[in-house]
Design a protein around this motif. Sequence first.
Motif, PDB file in Angstrom:
ATOM      1  N   ALA A  84     -24.846  96.390  74.586  1.00  0.00           N
ATOM      2  CA  ALA A  84     -24.252  95.096  74.254  1.00  0.00           C
ATOM      3  C   ALA A  84     -25.026  93.953  74.909  1.00  0.00           C
ATOM      4  O   ALA A  84     -25.272  92.914  74.287  1.00  0.00           O
ATOM      5  N   GLU A  85     -25.422  94.133  76.154  1.00  0.00           N
ATOM      6  CA  GLU A  85     -26.167  93.069  76.845  1.00  0.00           C
ATOM      7  C   GLU A  85     -27.540  92.857  76.224  1.00  0.00           C
ATOM      8  O   GLU A  85     -27.970  91.715  76.032  1.00  0.00           O
ATOM      9  N   LEU A  86     -28.255  93.938  75.923  1.00  0.00           N
ATOM     10  CA  LEU A  86     -29.595  93.796  75.350  1.00  0.00           C
ATOM     11  C   LEU A  86     -29.550  93.221  73.936  1.00  0.00           C
ATOM     12  O   LEU A  86     -30.419  92.432  73.549  1.00  0.00           O
ATOM     13  N   LEU A  87     -28.528  93.590  73.169  1.00  0.00           N
ATOM     14  CA  LEU A  87     -28.412  93.094  71.802  1.00  0.00           C
ATOM     15  C   LEU A  87     -27.712  91.747  71.715  1.00  0.00           C
ATOM     16  O   LEU A  87     -27.758  91.080  70.677  1.00  0.00           O
ATOM     17  N   GLY A  88     -27.013  91.355  72.803  1.00  0.00           N
ATOM     18  CA  GLY A  88     -26.331  90.066  72.806  1.00  0.00           C
ATOM     19  C   GLY A  88     -25.089  90.031  71.939  1.00  0.00           C
ATOM     20  O   GLY A  88     -24.691  88.991  71.441  1.00  0.00           O
ATOM     21  N   ARG A  89     -24.457  91.191  71.755  1.00  0.00           N
ATOM     22  CA  ARG A  89     -23.238  91.255  70.949  1.00  0.00           C
ATOM     23  C   ARG A  89     -22.437  92.481  71.356  1.00  0.00           C
ATOM     24  O   ARG A  89     -22.974  93.458  71.843  1.00  0.00           O
ATOM     25  N   ARG A  90     -21.114  92.410  71.127  1.00  0.00           N
ATOM     26  CA  ARG A  90     -20.236  93.516  71.534  1.00  0.00           C
ATOM     27  C   ARG A  90     -19.674  94.306  70.338  1.00  0.00           C
ATOM     28  O   ARG A  90     -19.035  95.326  70.531  1.00  0.00           O
ATOM     29  N   ASP A  91     -19.919  93.838  69.126  1.00  0.00           N
ATOM     30  CA  ASP A  91     -19.386  94.541  67.953  1.00  0.00           C
ATOM     31  C   ASP A  91     -20.343  95.662  67.539  1.00  0.00           C
ATOM     32  O   ASP A  91     -20.996  95.606  66.512  1.00  0.00           O
ATOM     33  N   LEU A  92     -20.397  96.685  68.373  1.00  0.00           N
ATOM     34  CA  LEU A  92     -21.321  97.795  68.167  1.00  0.00           C
ATOM     35  C   LEU A  92     -20.579  99.026  67.674  1.00  0.00           C
ATOM     36  O   LEU A  92     -19.419  99.238  68.020  1.00  0.00           O
ATOM     37  N   TRP A  93     -21.266  99.839  66.915  1.00  0.00           N
ATOM     38  CA  TRP A  93     -20.735 101.128  66.483  1.00  0.00           C
ATOM     39  C   TRP A  93     -21.431 102.210  67.279  1.00  0.00           C
ATOM     40  O   TRP A  93     -22.646 102.175  67.502  1.00  0.00           O
ATOM     41  N   CYS A  94     -20.683 103.201  67.677  1.00  0.00           N
ATOM     42  CA  CYS A  94     -21.245 104.350  68.375  1.00  0.00           C
ATOM     43  C   CYS A  94     -21.810 105.302  67.331  1.00  0.00           C
ATOM     44  O   CYS A  94     -21.104 105.733  66.423  1.00  0.00           O
ATOM     45  N   SER A  95     -23.076 105.606  67.428  1.00  0.00           N
ATOM     46  CA  SER A  95     -23.687 106.501  66.452  1.00  0.00           C
ATOM     47  C   SER A  95     -23.506 107.955  66.849  1.00  0.00           C
ATOM     48  O   SER A  95     -23.199 108.278  67.993  1.00  0.00           O
TER      49      SER A  95
END
Length: 160
Positions: A84-95
């Motif tokens: 989340a920090e590296l991508l600058g967003r928290r709406d991530l999906w776990c692959s």
Amino acid sequence: MGGAPVLQQEDHDFFEANGYLVIPAVPAENAARVKAETWEFLAAHNGMHRDRPATWTHSGMVLMQQTQGVWENRQHPRVYGAFAELLGRRDLWCSFDMMTVAPPLKSPPAPGEEPPPSLHWDLSDDVLRGKGSQHLRLQGEIVIEDCLSDGEGGFTTVPG
């Protein structure tokens, strides 16, 4: 971004300069659980046994990506937080794309033995040459067994 940061400024600087990070992210008990699940799977499906290195003949993807231990590591707050920090967003999906087994490398291969795997790129040549998509792509590797000596491990990263 919410929550305590996982990465420090020097981590961001290192990532920007080198294109990778090594982050102690999952607790030892999580790694131990996945290690046990992995050896159980390898014994049942590939005939590999932890106490018999001569059986360590498989290298590559294994289809055990849905175990509870794997999910706990992929969703661990430090793993999620770093992405989340590296991508600058928290709406991530776990692959749940794959698990890979890379036994210690042997040098040189014995007669009739396959040579160590060649370097694998997870980007197309166009992206590597700056002609394709320029959005940030991240991949995580959770190493569950430390290498005993230099040159023994099965994972290679290329800075850049």
